[in-house]
Design an enzyme around this catalytic site. Structure first.
Site, PDB file in Angstrom:
ATOM      1  CG  ASP A 150      -1.980   0.989   1.400  1.00  0.00           C
ATOM      2  OD1 ASP A 150      -1.444   2.200   1.951  1.00  0.00           O
ATOM      3  OD2 ASP A 150      -3.048   0.900   0.746  1.00  0.00           O
ATOM      4  CG  HIS A 223      -2.926   5.444   2.079  1.00  0.00           C
ATOM      5  ND1 HIS A 223      -2.856   4.069   1.395  1.00  0.00           N
ATOM      6  CD2 HIS A 223      -3.544   6.316   1.388  1.00  0.00           C
ATOM      7  CE1 HIS A 223      -3.611   4.400   0.451  1.00  0.00           C
ATOM      8  NE2 HIS A 223      -3.916   5.718   0.358  1.00  0.00           N
ATOM      9  CB  SER A 560      -6.091   4.189  -1.595  1.00  0.00           C
ATOM     10  OG  SER A 560      -4.921   4.361  -2.652  1.00  0.00           O
TER      11      SER A 560
END
Length: 772
Positions: A150, A223, A560
């Site tokens: 990621d 994130h 995402s």
């Protein structure tokens, strides 16, 4: 040669099918009725009741000592029963006991934070799990292993989303590690079962490695924790962002095990070398699902793309790889991660808004969105000023001041006013920070024409809200035509059940696929706007150095965020159907998707407000409960993907190296027989025929085809009736498309093929364009 490939495939399927499962303990209530000791309860009565509970439960668990460990409440005074951590099978056996009235899950009953799962139908109002929920069927993704590669990846292990309370032993098939040798504060557990970091590719490209953050899987950007918890985070009550969306956060597969592979570093730099190393390790470690919220620049040849290469080897080993479509929408052809072995995900909204309104002195109201913590006094109005009118002097560009860039605003002009900043130039929360530094009491963030209706809730540094382009025009017009313009900004509140929803996010990257337009991308869309999930506590919610606020959960938007939603659903399907191939799982997700909103109308595009197309949402908006019972699926085996690679012009020597075994490409290769769940013909000359094969994964049934033809084209299906008599049976059919002369559009046209047995609806989008 073919026998070797078939043996490889059968070995993978056989391994998956025989994969051991490990039950997760959940909290149950065992109700036994009332007591016989009356209202006056002695300590002896209490001990006697506890003893009876221990004996009863111990008869199932093997000993009263195990029962004592499992029970966390004994109801000893007026209600007779107990609450205990039990495996699902144990609870089912206890329910058969004649002394037991009922056994039921200890459910939460509250508003939901990660609203997306209620919006997607996995839970009902108040968080109740209904009978038709795939959560129930899949035991919440029990012991499926979901990992992420990621952007700014890593994980914040202290988050409650990754607590291992109630989890059993780590699956024995897991071979991963917790790479914490240089960060002893980082820890894994029975939920977060592994974490690794990969930085050699970054450092070899000239990146600077910081000793405190570059040698640890710890997430310092937020994130990675956000995406991983969206896919497989625990149920966490009381999650919120500055009080908004308060309720229970959870991932799509909340009982899954999770692992993190950190491959991105300063300024979100992710190198192919690190990505490939992570894929290599993840495959060997034993993950079942990989959620990859990484995108590159313009997509190119598959074997020059680290993500395409890594994901091919993962799929070869039976791992489902889910990838983000990209945030470069609404431009046509902006979709990335287009390899046909990936599930590529676009982003849409859900039925929740964090509403914060603008009220002008002329009594006009404009609806915006915000997650600002601070608020203005109720009903109090303040002078209203455009950023362009607040510039320090004439040497400053009025456009730079209008977008509120650093160093452009005059505090003497801004102090005590509500400032209007135009979107663009700098990040949205940076604008509110500049407004606050200049002394503004509030900020209105107005879209320009490019961003249109795309508004988002951000954790601004002062009372603020974000409004659409048309509303922004009205506000600027009011300022320009009013001698003393004033405004008030209302504090955000959470609205549920917003209609219409979903709407395709303006930022979501769009098709057509620029590498192989014969393969429709994205494949599916899922919630990706204002998603609440776990966050790091190493940085503030805006991810700026000057942001000293700390949150455990944060609001983020992007493909995402939509990517791990699909990965979470994949985790559920892997639990229910461990022998299904990655292609079967993708097909189940695609063919059961919906193209309707909660108001019953077609999904629209947030950029334009008009009906969206498959280039925006692929097969449609994900429908997890229907995906658990698709009826029929389109399957693709390793051989099919290899032949697809042959069709791209790769020579047999290269393909043999990729496979590790000799392979000979067929003499004649055509993508018209590539068994994808969608149909795309980008250069139709007169007529074209494609062949597809459906596999029955439900009860014996007869399916009939129906078609909505693209405008300017005719579509015929032969045969148009398929009768399946057993599970696993496969039947092929042909779809012929013909251009209707001058009526055929020079641009893309869209249609639908549906197979139905009156219970299941197996839906495939059709995309076609006449050759010029």
């Amino acid at each position: 040669m073919m026998r070797a490939i078939l043996c490889c495939i059968l070995s993978i399927v056989f391994t998956l099918f025989l994969r051991p499962t490990y039950s997760i303990k959940k909290s149950y209530v065992v109700y036994l009725g009332g007591h016989s000791h009356g209202k006056q309860v002695s300590s002896a009565d209490i001990e006697r009741v506890k003893y009876s509970h221990h004996q009863l439960l111990g008869s199932y668990l093997g000993s009263s000592d195990k029962a004592k460990d499992a029970i966390f409440y004994s109801y000893t005074r007026h209600i007779n029963g107990f609450a205990a951590m039990l495996e699902e099978e144990e609870a089912a056996e206890i329910a058969k006991n004649r002394e037991v009235i009922s056994v039921f899950l200890n459910r939460a009953r509250r508003l939901q934070t990660t609203r997306s799962w209620e919006f997607l139908g996995l839970e009902g109002e108040g968080g109740l799990i209904h009978e038709g929920s795939i959560w129930k069927k899949a035991r919440f993704g029990e012991d499926t292993i979901i990992a992420n590669l990621d952007t700014a990846a890593g994980v914040w292990p202290e988050s409650k989303s990754f607590s291992d309370e109630g989890f059993g032993p780590i699956p024995k098939r897991w071979k991963g590690i917790c790479q914490n040798q240089k960060d002893k504060s980082f820890h894994c557990n029975r939920k977060l079962i592994g974490a690794r970091y990969f930085n050699k590719g970054y450092s070899s490209a000239g990146g600077t490695l910081n000793s405190s953050s570059s040698f640890t899987p710890r997430d310092v950007g937020g994130h990675g924790s956000h995406t991983l918890s969206t896919a497989g985070g625990n149920f966490v009550p009381g999650a919120n962002v500055f009080g908004l969306g308060n309720g229970t956060a959870k991932g799509g597969s909340p009982k899954a095990r999770v692992a993190a592979y950190k491959v991105c570093w300063a300024e979100d730099y992710c190198s192919d070398a690190d990505i490939l190393a992570a894929f290599d390790r993840a495959i060997d470690d034993g993950v079942d699902v990989l959620s990859v919220s990484l995108v590159g620049e313009d997509p190119g040849p598959y074997f020059q793309d680290g993500l395409a290469i890594g994901s091919f080897h993962a799929v070869k080993n039976g791992i489902v790889v889910v990838a983000a479509a990209g945030n470069d929408g609404p431009d046509a052809g902006s979709v990335t991660n287009v390899a046909p072995w990936l599930i590529t995900v676009g982003a849409n909204t859900m039925d929740r808004q964090f509403q914060s309104n603008v009220v002008l002195g002329n009594k006009k109201h404009y609806t915006g969105e915000s997650a600002a913590q601070l608020k203005l006094p109720t009903g109090k109005f303040y002078p209203l000023l455009s950023g362009a009118s607040a510039r320090i002097n004439a040497s400053i560009s009025s456009q730079d001041a209008l977008v509120c860039k650093p160093g452009t605003l005059d505090p003497e002009k801004v102090k005590g006013k509500v400032l209007v900043c135009l979107r663009g130039g700098i990040p949205r929360t940076d604008k509110s920070h500049q407004a606050a530094l200049a002394g503004a009491v509030g900020m209105i963030l107005a879209n320009d024409e490019y961003f249109g209706n795309d508004i988002e809730a951000d954790e601004h540094f002062l009372p603020a809200t974000h409004v659409t382009y048309s509303d922004g025009l009205a506000i600027f017009d009011y300022i320009n035509k009013t001698r003393n313009p004033v405004a008030h900004i209302t504090h955000p509140n959470t609205l549920l059940g917003v209609k219409p929803a979903p709407v395709i996010a303006a930022f979501s990257s769009r098709g057509p696929n620029t590498v192989n337009p014969e393969i429709l991308k994205p494949d599916i869309s899922a919630p990706g706007v204002n998603v609440i999930a776990a966050f790091t506590e190493a940085t503030g919610p805006s991810d700026n150095d000057y942001d000293k606020r700390i949150v455990s959960f944060n609001l983020l938007s992007g493909t995402s965020m939509s990517c791990p939603h699909v990965a979470g659903v994949v985790g559920l399907l892997k639990t229910v159907y461990p022998s299904w191939s990655p292609a079967e799982i993708r097909s189940a997700i695609m063919t059961t998707a919906t193209v309707k909103t909660n108001s019953g109308k077609a999904i629209t595009d947030d950029k334009t407000g008009v009906e969206a197309t498959p280039f925006a949402y692929g097969a449609g908006h994900i429908n997890p409960n229907c995906a658990a019972d698709p009826g029929l699926v389109y399957d693709l085996k390793l051989k099919d993907y290899v032949n697809f690679i042959c069709a791209q012009g790769y020579n047999e020597t290269d393909i043999t190296r990729v496979l590790g075994t000799p392979y000979k490409c067929p003499h004649h290769i055509t993508l018209s027989t590539f068994n994808y769940p969608s149909i795309a013909i980008p250069h139709l000359k007169g007529a074209a025929t494609v062949t597809r094969t459906l596999k029955n994964v439900g009860s014996p049934a007869t399916y009939t085809a129906s078609v909505r033809s693209p405008v300017g084209f005719s579509v015929t299906v032969n045969p148009n009736i398929l009768k399946f008599e057993k599970v696993g049976e496969e039947k092929s059919f042909k779809v012929t498309l013909k251009a209707k002369g001058e009526n055929a559009s020079a641009d893309y046209a869209f249609g639908v093929l549906k197979w139905s047995d009156k219970k299941h609806r197996v839906r495939s989008p059709i995309v076609v364009k006449a050759a010029v």
